[in-house]
Design an enzyme around this catalytic site. Structure first.
Site, PDB file in Angstrom:
ATOM      1  N   LYS A  20      31.556  69.785  31.510  1.00  0.00           N
ATOM      2  CA  LYS A  20      31.379  68.975  32.738  1.00  0.00           C
ATOM      3  C   LYS A  20      29.872  68.354  32.733  1.00  0.00           C
ATOM      4  CE  LYS A  20      35.366  69.530  34.903  1.00  0.00           C
ATOM      5  NZ  LYS A  20      35.705  70.877  35.068  1.00  0.00           N
ATOM      6  N   LYS A  47      45.218  66.347  27.341  1.00  0.00           N
ATOM      7  CA  LYS A  47      46.653  66.895  28.035  1.00  0.00           C
ATOM      8  C   LYS A  47      46.852  66.069  29.390  1.00  0.00           C
ATOM      9  CE  LYS A  47      44.531  69.920  31.177  1.00  0.00           C
ATOM     10  NZ  LYS A  47      45.225  69.650  32.606  1.00  0.00           N
ATOM     11  N   LYS A  99      46.578  66.529  36.315  1.00  0.00           N
ATOM     12  CA  LYS A  99      46.783  65.965  37.820  1.00  0.00           C
ATOM     13  C   LYS A  99      45.820  64.957  38.141  1.00  0.00           C
ATOM     14  CE  LYS A  99      48.008  70.206  39.565  1.00  0.00           C
ATOM     15  NZ  LYS A  99      46.758  70.912  39.881  1.00  0.00           N
TER      16      LYS A  99
HETATM   17  P1  ATP Z   1      43.244  69.369  37.327  1.00  0.00           P
HETATM   18  O1  ATP Z   1      43.538  68.071  36.756  1.00  0.00           O
HETATM   19  O2  ATP Z   1      43.048  69.150  38.779  1.00  0.00           O
HETATM   20  O3  ATP Z   1      42.662  70.453  36.565  1.00  0.00           O
HETATM   21  P2  ATP Z   1      45.629  70.257  36.021  1.00  0.00           P
HETATM   22  O4  ATP Z   1      46.827  69.212  35.759  1.00  0.00           O
HETATM   23  O5  ATP Z   1      44.795  70.675  34.972  1.00  0.00           O
HETATM   24  O6  ATP Z   1      44.994  69.616  37.284  1.00  0.00           O
HETATM   25  P3  ATP Z   1      45.696  73.180  36.838  1.00  0.00           P
HETATM   26  O7  ATP Z   1      46.022  73.131  38.560  1.00  0.00           O
HETATM   27  O8  ATP Z   1      44.145  72.963  36.662  1.00  0.00           O
HETATM   28  O9  ATP Z   1      46.228  71.719  36.512  1.00  0.00           O
HETATM   29  O10 ATP Z   1      46.394  73.979  36.058  1.00  0.00           O
HETATM   30  C1  ATP Z   1      47.719  74.689  36.398  1.00  0.00           C
HETATM   31  C2  ATP Z   1      48.334  75.374  35.427  1.00  0.00           C
HETATM   32  O11 ATP Z   1      48.698  74.319  34.498  1.00  0.00           O
HETATM   33  C3  ATP Z   1      47.323  76.178  34.484  1.00  0.00           C
HETATM   34  O12 ATP Z   1      47.770  77.315  34.084  1.00  0.00           O
HETATM   35  C4  ATP Z   1      47.041  75.218  33.186  1.00  0.00           C
HETATM   36  O13 ATP Z   1      46.711  75.809  32.072  1.00  0.00           O
HETATM   37  C5  ATP Z   1      48.364  74.323  33.083  1.00  0.00           C
HETATM   38  N1  ATP Z   1      48.172  73.167  32.617  1.00  0.00           N
HETATM   39  C6  ATP Z   1      47.736  72.213  33.007  1.00  0.00           C
HETATM   40  N2  ATP Z   1      47.736  71.018  32.274  1.00  0.00           N
HETATM   41  C7  ATP Z   1      48.593  71.245  31.387  1.00  0.00           C
HETATM   42  C8  ATP Z   1      49.270  70.806  30.445  1.00  0.00           C
HETATM   43  N3  ATP Z   1      48.957  69.422  30.096  1.00  0.00           N
HETATM   44  N4  ATP Z   1      50.109  71.380  29.632  1.00  0.00           N
HETATM   45  C9  ATP Z   1      50.446  72.617  29.489  1.00  0.00           C
HETATM   46  N5  ATP Z   1      49.916  73.272  30.670  1.00  0.00           N
HETATM   47  C10 ATP Z   1      48.838  72.706  31.541  1.00  0.00           C
HETATM   48 MG    MG Z   2      42.945  72.068  35.100  1.00  0.00          MG
END
Ligand code: ATP
Ligand code: MG
Length: 334
Positions: free
Chosen positions: A115, A198, A201
């Site tokens: 970051k 990856k 969100k």
């Molecule tokens: P943000 O972008 O806000 O961090 P995020 O998509 O990374 O959102 P999180 O809430 O940080 O989602 O993660 C929730 C769960 O989903 C965690 O256990 C994380 O490891 C898993 N996860 C997030 N993105 C992926 C992905 N692309 N593939 C598999 N697992 C994922």
């Molecule tokens: Mg995340």
């Protein structure tokens, strides 16, 4: 007894990556774990505000996340499902842990360093990362350790990106039982617009991710515009063909015949990419149909029910955390 804790940030409706990489396992644990195992799932709103959030949006996303978790099959009778901020002990323990965390150690955390090194974003002009990034984000791993320890968790399913943060919690056993990382989710779902990063969100492009509540039309549109390559036919090779391989993985996850990505690549080796994408869409649409139906019912009509689930989860989580805090306060001398 085993205590399993995991969390998701209410930074949007969960996408296929969240579902495949985390949430699906949460549901399965309800069936596979012994009934004495405590399952604790938190919508971690305090983590979400480590990056700027609009209050209205956050409030909406919290409800939507709750409805989405119920829609995929989290059973609030079996699992403790709650908003992190409704249990102040998470923040209280975080403070106590923060007083034992060295600044040097936290600044060596990979996620923090990433970051720090990110280029300043446009609307924040050119302020250096150290003034743009906040103390809350820096102490993210400390709050995460508090989440885990406050419920005396023994198992913590987290993705690969969170393993390092878990070490911090493991170092702070206090009076607490040793805890273990749960076998990390096997699979990372990649972004549809950039298949080498990856699915996430918080990525600005909405078509880079498929939400578990997307309509059939949205799913079809996003998959048809997914970035692929100009190689002839279909083959499974993550290094050489990340886009097609990501679609093959998604296809496999929702395939009614449960074929592996390799088997699907064989079966459709000569298929035109456009036709292939149509078939992937069909499988994903069918696979998410039930979730979408249940989600709409919950979010449209069941206001009362969602409030009830949140209150009931908070009550159970408070109780679980308070037992620990009694011991912690004594140990620290507060
Ligand atoms: P943000 O972008 O806000 O961090 P995020 O998509 O990374 O959102 P999180 O809430 O940080 O989602 O993660 C929730 C769960 O989903 C965690 O256990 C994380 O490891 C898993 N996860 C997030 N993105 C992926 C992905 N692309 N593939 C598999 N697992 C994922
Ligand atoms: Mg995340």
């Amino acid at each position: 007894p085993r205590v399993i804790f995991s969390g998701i940030q209410p930074t949007g409706i969960p996408h296929l990556g969240n579902y495949v990489g985390a949430l699906r396992q949460w549901v399965q644990l309800q069936h596979h774990e012994h009934k004495d195992t405590k399952l604790i799932y938190s919508i971690v709103d305090l983590h979400a505000i480590t990056t700027p959030q609009s209050p209205e949006k956050l409030k909406r996303w919290k409800r939507e996340s709750l409805a989405a978790l119920l829609a995929i099959g989290i059973d609030p009778e079996r699992s403790i499902l709650f908003y992190q901020s409704s249990v102040p002990a998470h923040s209280e323990l975080m403070w106590i842990l923060a007083c034992t965390a060295s600044v040097g150690y936290l600044s060596r955390m990979t996620q923090w360093k990433q970051k720090l090194n990110l280029a300043p974003n446009s609307h924040m002009e050119d302020r250096p990362a150290e003034s743009r990034l906040k103390l809350g984000l820096f102490s993210y791993p400390v709050l995460q350790a508090a989440d885990i320890l406050v419920h005396r968790s023994t198992h913590v399913p987290v993705g690969h990106d969170q393993q390092q943060h878990l070490e911090f919690a493991r170092d702070r056993k206090l009076l607490l039982a040793n805890h273990t990382a749960y076998p990390a989710p096997v699979h990372r779902v990649m972004s549809l617009s950039d298949p080498t990063s990856k699915m996430s969100k918080s990525h600005k492009l909405a078509r880079s991710r498929i939400l578990i509540t997307d309509t059939p039309d949205e799913i079809r549109l996003k998959i048809s515009s997914a970035l692929t390559d100009s190689v002839h036919g279909i083959s499974y090779d993550h290094a050489l063909r990340p886009g097609i391989s990501n679609l093959l993985s998604l296809f496999s996850i929702f395939d009614a015949e449960k074929r592996s990505p390799e088997q699907l690549a064989q079966a459709y080796s000569d298929t035109h990419p456009r036709l292939f994408k149509d078939m992937v869409s069909d499988a994903v649409i069918l696979g998410l149909q039930g979730i979408r139906t249940r989600y709409i019912k919950l979010i449209d009509s069941d206001t009362h029910y969602l409030d009830h689930v949140a209150a009931d989860g908070a009550r159970k989580a408070l109780q679980s955390a308070e037992e620990t805090m009694g011991m912690v306060r004594t140990a620290v001398g507060l």
